[in-house]
Design a protein around this motif. Sequence first.
Motif, PDB file in Angstrom:
ATOM      1  N   THR A 220       0.435  -1.567 -15.414  1.00 33.54           N
ATOM      2  CA  THR A 220       0.109  -2.785 -16.157  1.00 33.54           C
ATOM      3  C   THR A 220      -1.370  -3.129 -15.999  1.00 33.54           C
ATOM      4  O   THR A 220      -1.918  -3.073 -14.892  1.00 33.54           O
ATOM      5  N   ASP A 221      -1.998  -3.508 -17.094  1.00 35.71           N
ATOM      6  CA  ASP A 221      -3.409  -3.907 -17.096  1.00 35.71           C
ATOM      7  C   ASP A 221      -3.493  -5.362 -16.637  1.00 35.71           C
ATOM      8  O   ASP A 221      -3.337  -6.290 -17.426  1.00 35.71           O
ATOM      9  N   THR A 222      -3.737  -5.559 -15.340  1.00 33.09           N
ATOM     10  CA  THR A 222      -3.695  -6.893 -14.760  1.00 33.09           C
ATOM     11  C   THR A 222      -5.076  -7.549 -14.699  1.00 33.09           C
ATOM     12  O   THR A 222      -6.114  -6.880 -14.742  1.00 33.09           O
ATOM     13  N   TYR A 223      -5.035  -8.866 -14.561  1.00 32.76           N
ATOM     14  CA  TYR A 223      -6.243  -9.690 -14.430  1.00 32.76           C
ATOM     15  C   TYR A 223      -5.955 -10.662 -13.284  1.00 32.76           C
ATOM     16  O   TYR A 223      -4.968 -11.392 -13.329  1.00 32.76           O
ATOM     17  N   GLY A 224      -6.811 -10.656 -12.258  1.00 29.97           N
ATOM     18  CA  GLY A 224      -6.537 -11.468 -11.086  1.00 29.97           C
ATOM     19  C   GLY A 224      -7.639 -12.444 -10.756  1.00 29.97           C
ATOM     20  O   GLY A 224      -8.817 -12.185 -11.011  1.00 29.97           O
ATOM     21  N   SER A 225      -7.249 -13.591 -10.166  1.00 27.48           N
ATOM     22  CA  SER A 225      -8.206 -14.606  -9.727  1.00 27.48           C
ATOM     23  C   SER A 225      -7.826 -15.072  -8.326  1.00 27.48           C
ATOM     24  O   SER A 225      -6.647 -15.145  -7.981  1.00 27.48           O
ATOM     25  N   LEU A 226      -8.847 -15.402  -7.535  1.00 30.61           N
ATOM     26  CA  LEU A 226      -8.659 -16.011  -6.221  1.00 30.61           C
ATOM     27  C   LEU A 226      -9.054 -17.473  -6.331  1.00 30.61           C
ATOM     28  O   LEU A 226     -10.166 -17.786  -6.775  1.00 30.61           O
ATOM     29  N   SER A 242     -13.378   2.026 -14.104  1.00 34.98           N
ATOM     30  CA  SER A 242     -13.309   2.406 -15.519  1.00 34.98           C
ATOM     31  C   SER A 242     -12.034   3.168 -15.836  1.00 34.98           C
ATOM     32  O   SER A 242     -11.615   3.237 -16.994  1.00 34.98           O
ATOM     33  N   SER A 243     -11.398   3.721 -14.813  1.00 36.82           N
ATOM     34  CA  SER A 243     -10.174   4.498 -15.029  1.00 36.82           C
ATOM     35  C   SER A 243      -8.928   3.815 -14.490  1.00 36.82           C
ATOM     36  O   SER A 243      -7.828   4.342 -14.605  1.00 36.82           O
ATOM     37  N   ASP A 244      -9.084   2.634 -13.894  1.00 46.52           N
ATOM     38  CA  ASP A 244      -7.953   1.919 -13.310  1.00 46.52           C
ATOM     39  C   ASP A 244      -7.974   0.479 -13.793  1.00 46.52           C
ATOM     40  O   ASP A 244      -8.888  -0.283 -13.480  1.00 46.52           O
ATOM     41  N   ASN A 245      -6.938   0.077 -14.544  1.00 49.83           N
ATOM     42  CA  ASN A 245      -6.897  -1.246 -15.158  1.00 49.83           C
ATOM     43  C   ASN A 245      -6.310  -2.319 -14.243  1.00 49.83           C
ATOM     44  O   ASN A 245      -6.115  -3.455 -14.668  1.00 49.83           O
ATOM     45  N   ASN A 246      -5.998  -1.964 -13.000  1.00 50.45           N
ATOM     46  CA  ASN A 246      -5.570  -2.973 -12.042  1.00 50.45           C
ATOM     47  C   ASN A 246      -6.797  -3.753 -11.559  1.00 50.45           C
ATOM     48  O   ASN A 246      -7.905  -3.229 -11.508  1.00 50.45           O
ATOM     49  N   PHE A 247      -6.589  -5.034 -11.205  1.00 46.52           N
ATOM     50  CA  PHE A 247      -7.696  -5.818 -10.661  1.00 46.52           C
ATOM     51  C   PHE A 247      -7.805  -5.589  -9.158  1.00 46.52           C
ATOM     52  O   PHE A 247      -6.835  -5.188  -8.493  1.00 46.52           O
ATOM     53  N   LYS A 248      -8.981  -5.876  -8.603  1.00 39.72           N
ATOM     54  CA  LYS A 248      -9.190  -5.813  -7.154  1.00 39.72           C
ATOM     55  C   LYS A 248     -10.227  -6.852  -6.764  1.00 39.72           C
ATOM     56  O   LYS A 248     -11.316  -6.907  -7.344  1.00 39.72           O
ATOM     57  N   ILE A 249      -9.884  -7.672  -5.768  1.00 41.08           N
ATOM     58  CA  ILE A 249     -10.788  -8.715  -5.278  1.00 41.08           C
ATOM     59  C   ILE A 249     -11.013  -8.499  -3.785  1.00 41.08           C
ATOM     60  O   ILE A 249     -10.049  -8.326  -3.027  1.00 41.08           O
TER      61      ILE A 249
END
Length: 371
Positions: A220-226, A242-249
């Motif tokens: 899943t193409d996720t969008y994350g916020s803290l 560019s190759s991974d649509n997961n978010f990372k914070i």
Amino acid sequence: ETKGRAYGYSVRCIKAHTNERGKVSDVNIVASERSGTGTGTGTGTGTEAGTGTGADGSSFDDYGNTISTATSINPNSTTSGSLEVVGDNDYFKIVVPTAGTLTVYTSGQTDTEGFLYDAKNHRVASDDNSLDHNFKISKFIAAGTYYVRVRHHNKLLVGSYELVSFFIPNDHNSILGDAIPISPNSRISGSIEIPRDVDYFRIAIPHGGGMLTVYTTGQTDTYGSLLDANGHRITFNDNMSSSDNNFKILRGVAAGIYYVEVKHHSTSSIGSYALVSHFIPDDHGYNINTATPIGLNSTTLGSIEVKRDEDWFKIVIPHGGGMLTVYTTGQTDTYGSLLDANGHRITFNDNMSSSDNNFKILRGVAAGTYY
């Protein structure tokens, strides 16, 4: 009891009065012009206008006309109904055990309007023609009691319909205040069940703070916020690479409460994911407010535990001032800055020499606090 032959009009019961035996003793009627002929006989008993049983056993109104007389239905059900007389309203009561998305709509040839109310009779949503001439309401709601009101779009017409209701429980709350608590070091499965779904998670950072990393895995193409304890956004991320649509914070955080918000990058898509949280306690404060106090003549061990980590130290220079020297030793390529009491940089250094990647600062300072 009324008997007679009708031509060119219809009879509708508006108000009924009963005697002490419960029989209808007085009926007010209105006549409206209508083509056709017919003969009818009926007997009614009861205390509510518009309801009762005729001589042929038929019901005047299949469902209650008010919230207080609403018919209870299952959140996942199909119910046949009819708007038997002009101006008729049918009310239904739905109880949902958890937060989730409730969808209600009608099917059939009748041009319906629909309304959704909460337990206090406040309108939550309404619709007229989302499905041809049928209404459709889809709304994320908290656990509780709700009411659906069905009526004809044209108050002078009648007709039958089928009311369809289905409920999708939300795996994680979409309300910040009801966010599910997770450990700073954890992994939990989640799902964006419907478009625009949002999942909230609550993380408590222990005393001393540290470096918090949160990210998702999956297709899943996720969008994350803290978010901070008040729900204000601290930072966000869309794609890990560019190759991974997961978010990372990755963020240094002080002790306290934080929230992670997960949603789909697309407002029209759904999908499942796994949320991973990783926390490394910081050996020293990560900003001026959490700086570790050290002595004027001291040696302190430290570690850059994660990428982008910063360690802050507080030094108090006594009356009269003097010459301050600060530097690191070891194999780590360090970068150091000296700041005044307001956090303004006074000077900095990268490499002690061409052969030593430790920083070294030598500076005359007045009495006061430095970082």
